[in-house]
Design a protein around this motif. Structure first.
Motif, PDB file in Angstrom:
ATOM      1  N   ASP A 263       0.698  -1.033  -0.020  1.00  0.00           N
ATOM      2  CA  ASP A 263      -0.316   0.124   0.197  1.00  0.00           C
ATOM      3  C   ASP A 263       0.907   0.729  -0.095  1.00  0.00           C
ATOM      4  OD1 ASP A 263      -1.658   1.925   0.238  1.00  0.00           O
ATOM      5  OD2 ASP A 263      -2.095   1.068   2.331  1.00  0.00           O
ATOM      6  N   SER A 264       1.102   2.135  -0.764  1.00  0.00           N
ATOM      7  CA  SER A 264       1.997   2.774  -1.389  1.00  0.00           C
ATOM      8  C   SER A 264       3.306   3.283  -0.489  1.00  0.00           C
ATOM      9  CB  SER A 264       1.715   4.257  -1.448  1.00  0.00           C
ATOM     10  OG  SER A 264       0.055   4.466  -0.996  1.00  0.00           O
ATOM     11  N   VAL A 265       4.266   1.687  -0.625  1.00  0.00           N
ATOM     12  CA  VAL A 265       5.529   1.334  -0.025  1.00  0.00           C
ATOM     13  C   VAL A 265       6.287   2.734  -0.942  1.00  0.00           C
ATOM     14  CG1 VAL A 265       6.602  -0.262   0.354  1.00  0.00           C
ATOM     15  CG2 VAL A 265       4.610  -0.729   0.357  1.00  0.00           C
ATOM     16  N   ASN A 266       7.067   3.858  -0.298  1.00  0.00           N
ATOM     17  CA  ASN A 266       8.348   4.073  -1.089  1.00  0.00           C
ATOM     18  C   ASN A 266       9.947   3.081  -0.292  1.00  0.00           C
ATOM     19  OD1 ASN A 266       7.493   6.294  -2.266  1.00  0.00           O
ATOM     20  ND2 ASN A 266       6.159   6.270   0.082  1.00  0.00           N
TER      21      ASN A 266
ATOM     22  N   ARG B  46       4.838  -3.101   7.963  1.00  0.00           N
ATOM     23  CA  ARG B  46       3.135  -3.846   8.189  1.00  0.00           C
ATOM     24  C   ARG B  46       2.056  -4.177   7.133  1.00  0.00           C
ATOM     25  NH1 ARG B  46       1.566  -1.496  13.152  1.00  0.00           N
ATOM     26  NH2 ARG B  46       3.204  -0.479  13.617  1.00  0.00           N
ATOM     27  N   ARG B  47       1.831  -5.237   7.392  1.00  0.00           N
ATOM     28  CA  ARG B  47       0.394  -5.666   6.705  1.00  0.00           C
ATOM     29  C   ARG B  47      -0.262  -4.934   5.219  1.00  0.00           C
ATOM     30  NH1 ARG B  47      -2.237  -4.425  12.141  1.00  0.00           N
ATOM     31  NH2 ARG B  47      -1.786  -6.384  13.243  1.00  0.00           N
ATOM     32  N   GLY B  48       1.201  -4.670   5.068  1.00  0.00           N
ATOM     33  CA  GLY B  48       1.282  -3.833   3.282  1.00  0.00           C
ATOM     34  C   GLY B  48       1.823  -2.582   3.636  1.00  0.00           C
ATOM     35  N   LYS B  49       1.745  -1.891   4.147  1.00  0.00           N
ATOM     36  CA  LYS B  49       2.115  -0.618   4.445  1.00  0.00           C
ATOM     37  C   LYS B  49       2.778   0.053   4.748  1.00  0.00           C
ATOM     38  CE  LYS B  49      -2.935   0.733   5.638  1.00  0.00           C
ATOM     39  NZ  LYS B  49      -3.553  -0.233   6.212  1.00  0.00           N
ATOM     40  N   HIS B  50       3.485   0.310   4.336  1.00  0.00           N
ATOM     41  CA  HIS B  50       4.901   1.700   4.814  1.00  0.00           C
ATOM     42  C   HIS B  50       4.537   1.889   6.715  1.00  0.00           C
ATOM     43  CE1 HIS B  50       8.479   4.022   3.030  1.00  0.00           C
ATOM     44  NE2 HIS B  50       8.473   4.290   4.031  1.00  0.00           N
ATOM     45  N   ILE B  51       5.757   1.709   7.097  1.00  0.00           N
ATOM     46  CA  ILE B  51       5.885   2.016   8.426  1.00  0.00           C
ATOM     47  C   ILE B  51       6.325   2.793   8.289  1.00  0.00           C
ATOM     48  CG2 ILE B  51       5.357   1.732  10.915  1.00  0.00           C
ATOM     49  CD1 ILE B  51       3.220   0.337   9.751  1.00  0.00           C
ATOM     50  N   ASP B  52       7.805   2.930   8.443  1.00  0.00           N
ATOM     51  CA  ASP B  52       8.867   3.656   8.151  1.00  0.00           C
ATOM     52  C   ASP B  52       9.622   3.322   8.045  1.00  0.00           C
ATOM     53  OD1 ASP B  52      10.084   6.287   9.821  1.00  0.00           O
ATOM     54  OD2 ASP B  52      10.516   5.731  11.793  1.00  0.00           O
ATOM     55  N   THR B  53      11.094   4.361   7.831  1.00  0.00           N
ATOM     56  CA  THR B  53      12.460   4.195   7.124  1.00  0.00           C
ATOM     57  C   THR B  53      13.197   4.855   8.186  1.00  0.00           C
ATOM     58  OG1 THR B  53      11.960   3.883   4.886  1.00  0.00           O
ATOM     59  CG2 THR B  53      14.150   4.268   5.317  1.00  0.00           C
TER      60      THR B  53
END
Lengths: 381, 513
Positions: B30-33, B224-231
């Motif tokens: 889900d919109s991962v960078n 986490r679950r497809g979502k971009h959490i943090d870099t």
């Protein structure tokens, strides 16, 4: 307008792929469509043909009775195969188990002389036991030597077929001058009102009641009721008993079953015994209810093989086998009607219909692909 | 300093922008960078099924993204298949190696890009020279003439890395590279990664192991679950920080466990010999014993006889010779049913093959060993009401989600499937609980739960036999540690005296007998 069509297709897609009943109905429909295409290609009017077939099944009480009589053994062989499927086995041997059941029923029905109320149960039970053992042999071979049940049951089918033919040429069993066995004793006959309908009083009464006269023209018997009771019993055993739990666990995942302390080999034998017993019951009921004897057979009669199709259409559901067996019986019986005037189409078309139904049911992906092709094209864009 | 400041002066080699991948209604990404920088290691951290592999498969051209774009060296590219990825200098080392076993190292490396002389004749001399040159340049020492089937798993991994480099990879994707390695090999791999980055290669490291990320990576993207959490910049965080981001809550690592005096011996194995499926001796005159109230950990690399040992104890595999006893009773070559009735429970290593009937629901799975007993069955008829009540109890007690006993086991996540098994086995109140790989593939939250359950069992004065390939797990949970190598116990020690280096050496067969 376009949107509603899209919605409709989406709903159809869900109906056809997620709910098994919907999927089955669509497969049946598609099978009929394929049959219609063949009829049309051969120069017949498919609507007329199907209408004749429909009338041939429902127009008279005797037609319906014949349909049910045709369906009865198929429900039971279907159950036999469905039961084996549910426990992880593929019982191709219903054919041979059916033969063993009918041979055992004929033998006990002819040689034994017992009172009316005892004779039929004795005949049926001995046939069921004999066929159960016949099926159990395949289970034993699998458990003991790892012989795949498909291989062993196919071979047992041929052994059963030639065993029946051998008996028919055996003195004492063969009816002199014919290629059939002697008929079973009247005490073993399960036809409804058999003696009454041939008596003076019976014939008179039937003359005044044409509905009953037509209905009782057929070899109507208790077989159908027994088949329904069996379907309920099989459903109960599989879903509600510890035995069923064990058998299903072995069928779904024999490694987990073994790990959980279940004796996988023993349960395979039990499962094949029960499957054989069900197919044998079909054979026994055919003898006590309809044919009253066995005849020389040149090739397999197909009760067992049609049972595979019944089990597939029913999705191996015990109660579904009743409906699938009825559908099958109806197609088989009604199909013969399109041979006659006014359609005069070959009845083999019905086998094409049945084959197509099984085909569509066996490859659920095909329907999914057909229905979702356009949806996908839209989404990748 | 923060991620933005640290990366300001670095060269971006890959930019994955707002990558979204849907499978039907399921959103895997889900919109991962993701940015990868030249000469740096970028880790990809997430629980199983978080979407790490999906993202990498998109980069490698195996999937096409639903939306989003990929830039390589600042140029937008459309990677529709792996060949295009390789052309752009992307190489991938899969978790499961793709090598031809009877071929030599050099033959495997050049496969598909063989150097040829005139008339398309294979120039093996040049091939050997090329392979030697690359391997020396990056410190990836291998014997180019050795056959793959003769070299260790760690060596095979090097061959895979060399294969990618031979094809001109500038960016290497390593998918869970340490899953199959011994502790020593992990140290060596991290050194190799450092050599590679020194030479200007960029690395993407997929992992759910925190330690190797803090050891090897510069940056870390958490999904986490497809979502971009943090870099994050790895040097500015620690394992706890990464873990809580990955799971979404605080996680404790240290296994809380009081000292406990072990009781009498309850279980013993004497001179056990067991053969594997190929009829080769897998367990070779093995001796072991367990006491009440202790956890014995069995350390070892996969394939040293652990599976066969377990199956022999639980009655699933024939014992050739030797003796297995519980509570003084001989259970050698008894059926699984008889073994279970002697109060031995077993959390199997393969939960989907052995542990669960995936097409049964939770409640049916909860009674796998007890389905025929009162109150679950009366006179052969299953009592579904009682079964449901029992399953609900287990679900509550062991926090299985979702809290629906009629859910098919197939639909549960790996962690919840494992909870169902543990709930069932622990509730059998066994004298000996065998736990084989009980946390394999689980996320840190679930691991914590499993460890607690094992220790609770020990605190109730039961024996626990833990088999694991994870050395950290063995060291944290066990009271005593035995090391298995080639079907033999090559050492037993108190967990307090155990050191990673020593254990690792013994696991690789280098220990003192």
């Amino acid at each position: 307008m376009k949107l509603t069509f899209k919605d409709l297709r989406k709903k159809l897609y869900i109906f056809a792929t997620e709910k098994t009943i919907g999927f089955t109905l669509i497969s049946i429909f598609l099978g009929l469509v394929v049959g219609a295409i063949f009829l049309a290609a051969a120069g017949f009017n498919p609507f007329q043909a199907y209408w004749v077939m429909l009338r041939g099944i429902f127009a008279k009480p005797s037609y319906m009775s014949y349909t049910i009589i045709r369906a009865t053994p198929l429900i039971l062989t279907g159950l036999s195969i469905a039961f084996a499927f549910k426990t992880g086995l593929f019982n191709i041997g219903a054919e041979g188990q059916f033969i063993i059941g009918s041979v055992a029923a004929t033998a006990t029905g002819y040689f034994l002389h017992l009172p009316l109320l005892i004779h039929i149960p004795v005949v049926v039970i001995s046939a069921v036991l004999a066929a159960g053992i016949w099926g159990g042999i395949a289970g034993y071979f699998k458990a003991k030597f790892g012989v795949h049940e498909v291989i062993s049951t196919i071979m047992l089918n041929w052994i059963a077929l030639y065993f029946q033919n051998f008996l028919i040429y055996t003195k004492g069993f063969q009816k002199p001058g014919g290629e059939t066995s002697y008929s079973i004793q009247p005490t073993a006959n399960m036809m409804i009102l058999k003696t009454w309908k041939q008596s003076e009083a019976g014939r008179e009464w039937l003359l005044q009641h044409p509905f009953w006269k037509d209905l009782l023209r057929t070899p109507m018997n208790w077989g159908f009721v027994i088949a329904i009771l069996m379907a309920i019993l099989v459903w109960f055993i599989l879903n509600k008993t510890a035995l069923g739990y064990r058998l299903r666990a072995v069928g779904f995942n024999k490694f987990a079953a073994e790990y959980g302390g279940i004796n996988v080999n023993k349960n395979m034998i039990i499962s094949m015994f029960i499957a054989g017993a069900l197919a044998g019951l079909a054979g026994a009921l055919q003898v006590v209810g309809v044919s009253h004897k066995v005849t020389l057979i040149a090739a397999m009669e197909g009760y067992g093989f049609d049972g595979i199709a019944v089990a597939l259409i029913a999705n191996s559901n015990a109660l579904g086998c009743i409906l699938a067996g009825l559908l099958f019986g109806a197609l088989k019986y009604g199909g013969t009607k399109i041979q006659m005037f006014p359609v005069k189409a070959p009845s083999e078309v019905i086998n094409i219909v049945i084959g197509s139904i099984v085909f569509f049911i066996s490859i659920p992906k095909l329907i999914k692909v057909i229905l979702s092709r356009k949806n996908k094209k839209g989404s990748t864009k | 300093m923060g991620y933005e400041n640290v990366t300001k002066s670095l060269t971006k080699v890959i930019e994955m922008k707002n990558i979204t991948k849907k499978f039907g209604d399921f959103v895997a990404n889900d919109s991962v960078n993701l940015d990868v920088f030249k000469g740096k290691v970028h880790a990809l951290l997430g629980e199983n099924g978080a979407g790490k592999s999906t993202l990498m498969n998109i980069l490698y051209g195996l999937y096409s993204p639903t939306s989003g774009e990929i830039l390589i060296n600042g140029k937008k590219v459309d990677i529709t298949n792996p060949n295009i990825a390789i052309e752009h200098g992307i190489g991938m080392v899969h978790q499961h190696f793709m090598l031809i076993k009877p071929f030599t190292v050099a033959q495997n490396i050049i496969l598909g890009q063989e150097p040829t002389s005139k008339m398309s004749v294979l120039n093996m001399k040049k091939a050997l020279k090329d392979v030697k040159e690359i391997s020396e340049r990056y410190g990836l020492y291998v014997d180019p003439n050795a056959k793959i089937e003769d070299i260790s798993v760690g060596m095979q991994q090097r061959v895979e890395i060399l294969k990618a480099l031979y094809r001109g990879a500038e960016i290497l994707i390593l998918d869970e590279p340490t899953a199959v390695l011994t502790p020593q090999e992990i140290v060596e791999l991290i050194q190799i990664i450092k050599n590679l980055t020194k030479e200007g290669k960029s690395i993407i490291l997929i992992s759910h192991k925190l330690k190797e990320i803090t050891d090897a990576a510069d940056f870390c993207l958490i999904i986490r679950r497809g979502k971009h959490i943090d870099t994050v910049v790895v040097s500015e965080t620690d394992e706890e920080g990464l873990a809580s981001k990955m799971v979404g809550r605080e996680v404790s690592f240290s296994v809380a466990k009081d000292d406990k005096e072990a009781g009498d011996e309850i279980f013993s194995i004497k001179d056990l010999v067991v053969k594997d499926n190929r009829d080769i001796i897998a367990v070779d005159k093995l001796n072991l014993s367990l006491k009440k109230g202790e956890i014995l950990g069995l350390a070892g690399i996969d394939g040293n006889g652990q599976t066969e040992l377990l199956e022999a104890i639980t009655g699933l595999r024939k014992v050739e010779s030797g003796e297995i006893k519980i509570n003084g009773e001989n259970i050698t070559n008894k059926t699984p049913f008889q073994v279970i009735s002697k109060k031995i429970s077993h959390i199997p290593e393969d939960r989907q093959k052995r542990g669960l009937v995936l097409d049964f629901d939770i409640s049916e799975n909860a009674i796998l060993e007890n389905y025929y007993k009162n109150p679950f069955a009366k006179r052969g008829v299953l009592q579904y009401n009682n079964i449901k009540i029992y399953a609900k109890e287990l679900i509550d007690k062991f926090d299985v989600r979702p809290r629906e006993e009629s859910k098919m086991a197939r639909t549960l996540s790996g962690g919840n499937q494992q909870k169902v098994i543990i709930a069932r086995e622990v509730s059998n109140d066994p004298d000996l609980l065998i736990a084989a790989q009980p946390t394999r593939g689980l996320d840190v939250g679930a691991i914590e739960f499993v460890h607690k359950a094992l220790i609770e069992q020990r605190d109730n004065d039961k024996a626990v036999f833990l088999i694991s390939f994870e050395l950290d797990e063995i060291m944290n949970v066990s009271d005593r540690i035995a090391v298995i190598y080639e079907g033999k116990i090559v050492g037993i020690m108190d967990a307090k005296d155990a050191e990673v280096e020593k254990l690792g050496l013994m696991m690789a067969g280098g220990g003192n007998e």
